[in-house]
Design a protein around this motif. Structure first.
Motif, PDB file in Angstrom:
ATOM      1  N   ILE A 293      26.259  46.166   8.173  1.00  0.00           N
ATOM      2  CA  ILE A 293      25.540  47.440   8.072  1.00  0.00           C
ATOM      3  C   ILE A 293      24.493  47.504   9.178  1.00  0.00           C
ATOM      4  O   ILE A 293      23.678  46.590   9.328  1.00  0.00           O
ATOM      5  N   ARG A 294      24.497  48.599   9.934  1.00  0.00           N
ATOM      6  CA  ARG A 294      23.648  48.692  11.133  1.00  0.00           C
ATOM      7  C   ARG A 294      22.455  49.626  10.980  1.00  0.00           C
ATOM      8  O   ARG A 294      21.699  49.810  11.939  1.00  0.00           O
ATOM      9  N   THR A 295      22.274  50.225   9.825  1.00  0.00           N
ATOM     10  CA  THR A 295      21.140  51.128   9.624  1.00  0.00           C
ATOM     11  C   THR A 295      20.429  50.792   8.318  1.00  0.00           C
ATOM     12  O   THR A 295      21.021  50.200   7.408  1.00  0.00           O
ATOM     13  N   MET A 296      19.155  51.205   8.239  1.00  0.00           N
ATOM     14  CA  MET A 296      18.358  50.963   7.040  1.00  0.00           C
ATOM     15  C   MET A 296      17.658  52.256   6.631  1.00  0.00           C
ATOM     16  O   MET A 296      17.292  53.076   7.484  1.00  0.00           O
ATOM     17  N   THR A 297      17.457  52.413   5.332  1.00  0.00           N
ATOM     18  CA  THR A 297      16.673  53.538   4.842  1.00  0.00           C
ATOM     19  C   THR A 297      15.196  53.280   5.134  1.00  0.00           C
ATOM     20  O   THR A 297      14.797  52.148   5.456  1.00  0.00           O
ATOM     21  N   GLN A 298      14.388  54.300   4.996  1.00  0.00           N
ATOM     22  CA  GLN A 298      12.942  54.123   5.194  1.00  0.00           C
ATOM     23  C   GLN A 298      12.382  53.110   4.209  1.00  0.00           C
ATOM     24  O   GLN A 298      11.512  52.290   4.562  1.00  0.00           O
ATOM     25  N   GLU A 299      12.879  53.170   2.972  1.00  0.00           N
ATOM     26  CA  GLU A 299      12.412  52.232   1.953  1.00  0.00           C
ATOM     27  C   GLU A 299      12.783  50.801   2.326  1.00  0.00           C
ATOM     28  O   GLU A 299      11.980  49.875   2.165  1.00  0.00           O
ATOM     29  N   ALA A 300      14.002  50.623   2.828  1.00  0.00           N
ATOM     30  CA  ALA A 300      14.442  49.291   3.225  1.00  0.00           C
ATOM     31  C   ALA A 300      13.650  48.779   4.431  1.00  0.00           C
ATOM     32  O   ALA A 300      13.336  47.589   4.521  1.00  0.00           O
ATOM     33  N   GLU A 301      13.340  49.680   5.358  1.00  0.00           N
ATOM     34  CA  GLU A 301      12.529  49.298   6.517  1.00  0.00           C
ATOM     35  C   GLU A 301      11.141  48.827   6.068  1.00  0.00           C
ATOM     36  O   GLU A 301      10.597  47.850   6.593  1.00  0.00           O
ATOM     37  N   ALA A 302      10.570  49.532   5.090  1.00  0.00           N
ATOM     38  CA  ALA A 302       9.252  49.147   4.578  1.00  0.00           C
ATOM     39  C   ALA A 302       9.318  47.789   3.881  1.00  0.00           C
ATOM     40  O   ALA A 302       8.421  46.950   4.034  1.00  0.00           O
ATOM     41  N   GLU A 303      10.401  47.558   3.127  1.00  0.00           N
ATOM     42  CA  GLU A 303      10.580  46.270   2.463  1.00  0.00           C
ATOM     43  C   GLU A 303      10.715  45.154   3.493  1.00  0.00           C
ATOM     44  O   GLU A 303      10.132  44.071   3.344  1.00  0.00           O
ATOM     45  N   LYS A 304      11.481  45.407   4.534  1.00  0.00           N
ATOM     46  CA  LYS A 304      11.660  44.421   5.608  1.00  0.00           C
ATOM     47  C   LYS A 304      10.320  44.043   6.237  1.00  0.00           C
ATOM     48  O   LYS A 304      10.046  42.851   6.480  1.00  0.00           O
ATOM     49  N   ALA A 305       9.471  45.033   6.491  1.00  0.00           N
ATOM     50  CA  ALA A 305       8.154  44.775   7.076  1.00  0.00           C
ATOM     51  C   ALA A 305       7.315  43.900   6.154  1.00  0.00           C
ATOM     52  O   ALA A 305       6.627  42.970   6.612  1.00  0.00           O
ATOM     53  N   LYS A 306       7.391  44.169   4.849  1.00  0.00           N
ATOM     54  CA  LYS A 306       6.635  43.376   3.875  1.00  0.00           C
ATOM     55  C   LYS A 306       7.168  41.949   3.811  1.00  0.00           C
ATOM     56  O   LYS A 306       6.398  40.981   3.757  1.00  0.00           O
ATOM     57  N   GLU A 307       8.488  41.798   3.834  1.00  0.00           N
ATOM     58  CA  GLU A 307       9.085  40.466   3.789  1.00  0.00           C
ATOM     59  C   GLU A 307       8.683  39.650   5.016  1.00  0.00           C
ATOM     60  O   GLU A 307       8.355  38.469   4.922  1.00  0.00           O
ATOM     61  N   LEU A 308       8.715  40.284   6.169  1.00  0.00           N
ATOM     62  CA  LEU A 308       8.345  39.587   7.402  1.00  0.00           C
ATOM     63  C   LEU A 308       6.894  39.112   7.348  1.00  0.00           C
ATOM     64  O   LEU A 308       6.616  37.939   7.635  1.00  0.00           O
ATOM     65  N   THR A 309       5.990  39.986   6.992  1.00  0.00           N
ATOM     66  CA  THR A 309       4.572  39.610   7.000  1.00  0.00           C
ATOM     67  C   THR A 309       4.275  38.557   5.938  1.00  0.00           C
ATOM     68  O   THR A 309       3.466  37.651   6.174  1.00  0.00           O
ATOM     69  N   ALA A 333      20.497  42.951  21.144  1.00  0.00           N
ATOM     70  CA  ALA A 333      20.794  41.527  21.397  1.00  0.00           C
ATOM     71  C   ALA A 333      20.309  40.709  20.207  1.00  0.00           C
ATOM     72  O   ALA A 333      19.413  39.876  20.328  1.00  0.00           O
ATOM     73  N   ASN A 334      20.906  40.964  19.060  1.00  0.00           N
ATOM     74  CA  ASN A 334      20.496  40.278  17.832  1.00  0.00           C
ATOM     75  C   ASN A 334      21.703  40.177  16.912  1.00  0.00           C
ATOM     76  O   ASN A 334      22.355  41.181  16.625  1.00  0.00           O
ATOM     77  N   TRP A 335      22.016  38.977  16.450  1.00  0.00           N
ATOM     78  CA  TRP A 335      23.218  38.764  15.634  1.00  0.00           C
ATOM     79  C   TRP A 335      23.138  39.464  14.282  1.00  0.00           C
ATOM     80  O   TRP A 335      24.152  39.750  13.668  1.00  0.00           O
ATOM     81  N   ILE A 336      21.921  39.736  13.792  1.00  0.00           N
ATOM     82  CA  ILE A 336      21.726  40.592  12.616  1.00  0.00           C
ATOM     83  C   ILE A 336      20.896  41.782  13.098  1.00  0.00           C
ATOM     84  O   ILE A 336      19.664  41.761  13.036  1.00  0.00           O
ATOM     85  N   PRO A 337      21.525  42.814  13.631  1.00  0.00           N
ATOM     86  CA  PRO A 337      20.798  43.871  14.329  1.00  0.00           C
ATOM     87  C   PRO A 337      19.632  44.480  13.542  1.00  0.00           C
ATOM     88  O   PRO A 337      18.564  44.722  14.115  1.00  0.00           O
ATOM     89  N   VAL A 338      19.823  44.713  12.232  1.00  0.00           N
ATOM     90  CA  VAL A 338      18.758  45.383  11.471  1.00  0.00           C
ATOM     91  C   VAL A 338      17.543  44.487  11.254  1.00  0.00           C
ATOM     92  O   VAL A 338      16.502  44.964  10.786  1.00  0.00           O
ATOM     93  N   SER A 339      17.632  43.214  11.600  1.00  0.00           N
ATOM     94  CA  SER A 339      16.473  42.330  11.451  1.00  0.00           C
ATOM     95  C   SER A 339      15.526  42.416  12.645  1.00  0.00           C
ATOM     96  O   SER A 339      14.545  41.676  12.713  1.00  0.00           O
ATOM     97  N   SER A 340      15.787  43.318  13.551  1.00  0.00           N
ATOM     98  CA  SER A 340      15.025  43.404  14.799  1.00  0.00           C
ATOM     99  C   SER A 340      13.691  44.110  14.635  1.00  0.00           C
ATOM    100  O   SER A 340      13.483  44.896  13.703  1.00  0.00           O
ATOM    101  N   LEU A 341      12.807  43.862  15.597  1.00  0.00           N
ATOM    102  CA  LEU A 341      11.546  44.609  15.675  1.00  0.00           C
ATOM    103  C   LEU A 341      11.756  45.960  16.351  1.00  0.00           C
ATOM    104  O   LEU A 341      11.010  46.909  16.092  1.00  0.00           O
ATOM    105  N   TYR A 342      12.774  46.032  17.219  1.00  0.00           N
ATOM    106  CA  TYR A 342      13.003  47.253  17.989  1.00  0.00           C
ATOM    107  C   TYR A 342      14.436  47.737  17.833  1.00  0.00           C
ATOM    108  O   TYR A 342      15.373  46.945  17.824  1.00  0.00           O
ATOM    109  N   HIS A 343      14.577  49.070  17.722  1.00  0.00           N
ATOM    110  CA  HIS A 343      15.900  49.690  17.667  1.00  0.00           C
ATOM    111  C   HIS A 343      16.565  49.597  19.040  1.00  0.00           C
ATOM    112  O   HIS A 343      15.931  49.223  20.035  1.00  0.00           O
ATOM    113  N   THR A 344      17.824  49.992  19.093  1.00  0.00           N
ATOM    114  CA  THR A 344      18.565  49.942  20.353  1.00  0.00           C
ATOM    115  C   THR A 344      17.880  50.741  21.453  1.00  0.00           C
ATOM    116  O   THR A 344      17.913  50.368  22.627  1.00  0.00           O
TER     117      THR A 344
END
Length: 400
Positions: A293-309, A333-344
């Motif tokens: 899966i190459r896209t995330m919802t806004q909610e998922a993006e917010a969760e990702k930010a919380k998990e990272l911090t 250039a990321n094997w799990i693209p959605v785990s990136s800090l920056y979009h394409t």
């Protein structure tokens, strides 16, 4: 009436625990990552202290594409800019792997490693060499498997000595033999003393080489007992282990806070530096990786930010941990693209903003004032590199 009250109290209790835990983490961060920075000046002199860099490694993997000509010029420019903006250390993603350097016997490709080191040297970025050996069966070249034991042993020695001698003193550290908990073809063929031999050969080429172990599914607790047992065995054999690498991407969309802390506490008994060598969130057990899966919802993006911090906060608070390196930071250039800090397109994700707020605001020191009557200016500061300005005169200083 009683039921709603009990629910409310339960919710309050659930909220109290994370807040209290966060406070404890912040206390540990202050205890282990800061000290009293004392500046000597004339009494009454104006002093400005500005942090330039952390001592702690906040790094990322460098893609081969950045230096081998495969990245588009515009992306390469952005990649360089964003790397230097966000990170103070690096690791080779694929460049040093034997399978990448010598896919065909005798045809060794040094150019990618040379270019990567030239770039990190130019920007004073410490670089990890990942990895000298990797004994997982599928990553061992077929031509190696065709050798008899004596030929294989001699070839392993040439590999270790040739790489470390060529790059003597330039790599900050190496992963010696990657993921041995999960597979070790070389040990199966040549016996359990081969790891010590690999270390000896690496030191033949570079006596100062720092040799790390590196493995996965450790911060989850799943393979922690096996890793602990392996480390004990290698130390007993006299293998010169300089540090312990633990990867950070075998979780799913979230990670287990208690298991991460337990793993770090357990590994700390060896009194060796610990690095989180390969971090992604979401991780390899997430649906994003499994289902591509190459896209995330806004909610998922917010969760990702919380998990990272949260992950970074727990690691930064732990005295045995000396760095965290992301395994990719750009979707291109990321094997799990959605785990990136920056979009394409290089637009920042919420995780990028959260990461930068953490490192460069919450964990950053900037102070100014006047030197006291005794000619000293004191500030509690994060360890790292600083620009110090005294009555307009600027100097750079290390505070460790």
């Amino acid at each position: 009436m009683n039921k709603p009250i009990r629910l409310t109290l339960s919710l309050v209790a659930l909220l109290i625990v994370p807040v209290a835990y966060a406070q404890e983490l912040n206390k540990d961060i202050d205890r282990y990552r800061k000290g009293e920075f004392v500046i000597k000046a004339k009494p009454g002199a104006s002093v400005v202290v500005e942090q330039l860099q952390h001592k702690f490694w906040f790094g990322a993997a460098i893609s081969n594409g950045f230096v081998d000509g495969h990245m588009q010029p515009a992306d390469k420019a952005q990649y360089e800019q964003k790397f230097l903006q966000n990170f103070n250390s690096a690791v080779t993603e694929n460049a040093v792997k034997w399978l990448s350097m010598e896919r065909e016997q005798g045809k060794v490709i040094y150019s990618v490693v040379d270019s990567m080191l030239a770039w990190t040297d130019r920007h004073h970025i410490p670089l990890r060499g990942h990895n000298l050996f990797w004994g997982i069966d599928k990553f061992v070249q077929p031509w190696l498997k065709e050798m008899n034991d004596a030929e294989l042993r001699a070839t392993l020695q040439r590999r270790a000595e040739s790489v470390t001698s060529r790059y003597r003193g330039r790599f900050a550290e190496y992963d010696l033999n990657n993921e041995m908990v999960h597979g070790n073809y070389y040990e199966q063929r040549l016996g359990n003393g081969i790891t010590k031999d690999m270390a000896t050969w690496a030191h033949n080429g570079d006596p100062g080489a720092k040799l790390f172990l590196n493995d996965y599914d450790i911060t989850t607790g799943n393979k922690l007992p096996e890793y602990m047992m392996q480390i004990r065995s290698l130390l007993k054999q006299g293998v010169p282990i300089a540090g312990i690498g633990v990867q950070g991407h075998l979780h799913a969309e979230t990670f287990d806070r208690k298991e991460l802390k337990r793993a770090l506490d357990s590994l700390a008994i060896f009194k060796l530096p610990i690095r989180i060598t390969e971090f992604n969130v979401p991780g390899q057990r997430s649906r994003y990786y499994k289902e591509n899966i190459r896209t995330m919802t806004q909610e998922a993006e917010a969760e990702k930010a919380k998990e990272l911090t949260d992950f970074y906060r727990i690691c930064f608070a732990h005295p045995a941990v000396e760095g965290i390196l992301m395994w990719g930071f750009w979707e291109g250039a990321n094997w799990i693209p959605v785990s990136s800090l920056y979009h394409t397109d290089w637009s920042p994700t919420p995780a990028a903003i959260a990461y930068q707020n953490l490192l460069f605001k919450e964990w950053w020191t900037k102070s100014s004032g006047k030197a006291g009557k005794d000619g000293t200016f004191k500030v509690r500061a994060f360890y790292g590199k600083y620009k110090v300005t005294i009555d307009g005169v600027v100097s750079e200083r290390e505070f460790n």
